[in-house]
Design a protein around this motif. Sequence first.
Motif, PDB file in Angstrom:
ATOM      1  N   SER A 441       0.802  -1.228   0.000  1.00 19.05           N
ATOM      2  CA  SER A 441       0.000   0.000   0.000  1.00 19.05           C
ATOM      3  C   SER A 441       0.834   1.278   0.000  1.00 19.05           C
ATOM      4  O   SER A 441       0.563   2.205  -0.771  1.00 19.05           O
ATOM      5  N   ILE A 442       1.843   1.364   0.876  1.00 15.25           N
ATOM      6  CA  ILE A 442       2.580   2.627   1.030  1.00 15.25           C
ATOM      7  C   ILE A 442       3.269   3.066  -0.263  1.00 15.25           C
ATOM      8  O   ILE A 442       3.229   4.251  -0.606  1.00 15.25           O
ATOM      9  N   PRO A 443       3.941   2.171  -1.013  1.00 19.70           N
ATOM     10  CA  PRO A 443       4.537   2.635  -2.280  1.00 19.70           C
ATOM     11  C   PRO A 443       3.521   3.249  -3.235  1.00 19.70           C
ATOM     12  O   PRO A 443       3.773   4.308  -3.816  1.00 19.70           O
ATOM     13  N   TYR A 444       2.370   2.581  -3.396  1.00 21.38           N
ATOM     14  CA  TYR A 444       1.349   3.125  -4.290  1.00 21.38           C
ATOM     15  C   TYR A 444       0.845   4.480  -3.787  1.00 21.38           C
ATOM     16  O   TYR A 444       0.695   5.428  -4.563  1.00 21.38           O
ATOM     17  N   LEU A 445       0.585   4.572  -2.492  1.00 25.31           N
ATOM     18  CA  LEU A 445      -0.012   5.792  -1.933  1.00 25.31           C
ATOM     19  C   LEU A 445       0.947   6.972  -1.979  1.00 25.31           C
ATOM     20  O   LEU A 445       0.557   8.087  -2.331  1.00 25.31           O
ATOM     21  N   THR A 446       2.205   6.757  -1.625  1.00 29.41           N
ATOM     22  CA  THR A 446       3.158   7.872  -1.646  1.00 29.41           C
ATOM     23  C   THR A 446       3.470   8.309  -3.078  1.00 29.41           C
ATOM     24  O   THR A 446       3.674   9.499  -3.333  1.00 29.41           O
ATOM     25  N   ALA A 447       3.505   7.345  -4.009  1.00 32.48           N
ATOM     26  CA  ALA A 447       3.731   7.712  -5.413  1.00 32.48           C
ATOM     27  C   ALA A 447       2.558   8.525  -5.951  1.00 32.48           C
ATOM     28  O   ALA A 447       2.749   9.534  -6.643  1.00 32.48           O
TER      29      ALA A 447
END
Length: 473
Positions: A441-447
């Motif tokens: 989740s975090i990679p997608y959300l921060t990108a």
Amino acid sequence: SRLLLPRDSNGNISQVSTGLHEYSETDSLLPNELYSGSSLTRSTSAKDAAVSGAPAESVCSMMLQILVPFVLAGLGTVSAGILLNVVQSWDVFQDITELLILLPAVLGMKGNLEMTLASRLSTAVNAGKMESAREKWMFIVGNLALKQLQATVLGLLASLIAIVLGWMAEGKMPFDHVVLLCSTSVSTVFVASLLQGVIMVGVIIGSKRMGINPDNVATPMAASFGDLITLTLLAYFSQWFYSLIDLHPYVPYLVDMLFLCLIPLWVVISSKHPASHILLRTGWEPIITAMIISSIGGLILDKTESDPNLAGILVYAPVINGVGGNLVSIQSSRISTNLHLNYSPGEVPEDRRSCYNPCRTFLGSGANNRSAQILLLLVIPGQFIFLYALHLMKGGHTVPSPLLTVTFLCASLVQVFSLLCIADWVVHGLWRRCKDPDTYSIPYLTALGDLLGTALLALAFFVLWCIGDSGNL
């Protein structure tokens, strides 16, 4: 809460050996009962109670725990914005403009590596999986080695993406620029990842000993001065390699070979722990996808900064992107911990089984609803302070105009509101599909935060240019 325990052929619970347990990507974390003496061991009577195994939190406690790292993270992004405003005039940034395309990808990817590590460690600590000293250090060393492997490979890939986008935009790409971009990217991400990974382990273990929920502090602390450290390393590595192009052109090649030769070592170490061994195969997709998304944001930033009518956007980009990424990473980590401890993979809360409704993210009395409300309320006062701190650090000779302040705050509020809604949908959606939100989740959300923040910031500056506002008084 539901716990996944291995059972024999008769359906009876079999004995669990944490050292030999075969993990999979979708394993629920082991129950606290397996860790004797854990201060986290307690029973829960309902799913709408506080997260099992995690410290009970009042609204005031949650607010204070989130506020301190949020302010530190904001000051770190402000400092990064000031530094970026300074180094953009260096010879290497003037001659090799593709560095501006590379920059968001490197910062985003570096932040993703730190935040996914912080989220995994926070979940493990809250579940009591790091009570045993042997298991704790195997888990930590395996994850750090995995992160160095990902940093090396993705650093090289980020430079190749920047090269391709730069070539598509300019129609040419000198070979010495290619070598410099590759060497700068790999060196920056590797060194920054090693430094911040060690710091992050200390922060999570220390916060747990102090009775602070790591979910509230780990991910923003991972990014507090991460952007500043990464940007500093990128600026100095690029300038150093730039100075060696004519005198010692072989040095960048040697540096690349050194880091590439270390890859087998990281593979061997990370494969020693079952959890990091699984991530050797499954942990690449979200980070690579996120890096491509961030690179598109970098292309927008490069084109916007090259437009004299929109000059000045560069100094604000790290602030809006950094703050948005920090806030959504807290929410993502909290939801992920709740799902790991209270639900089996593939199973989600009853109110998340129907069509998604953004109102459910903020309306309700659950811990995750309260945290979403607090995070959204922090945006306006936080960004207002950071905006003025940015101008003070620039010398204090000017103050942001009212129109700049309003448009910047509106852009940031829209960004964070959208990210919190997307986080609620994405994390539950990943869990429903038996994918670990801590990894995905975090990679997608921060990108998405980088892309959305850069686009909204460019729109805000375009509006200011249309009405003739310079942004300063």
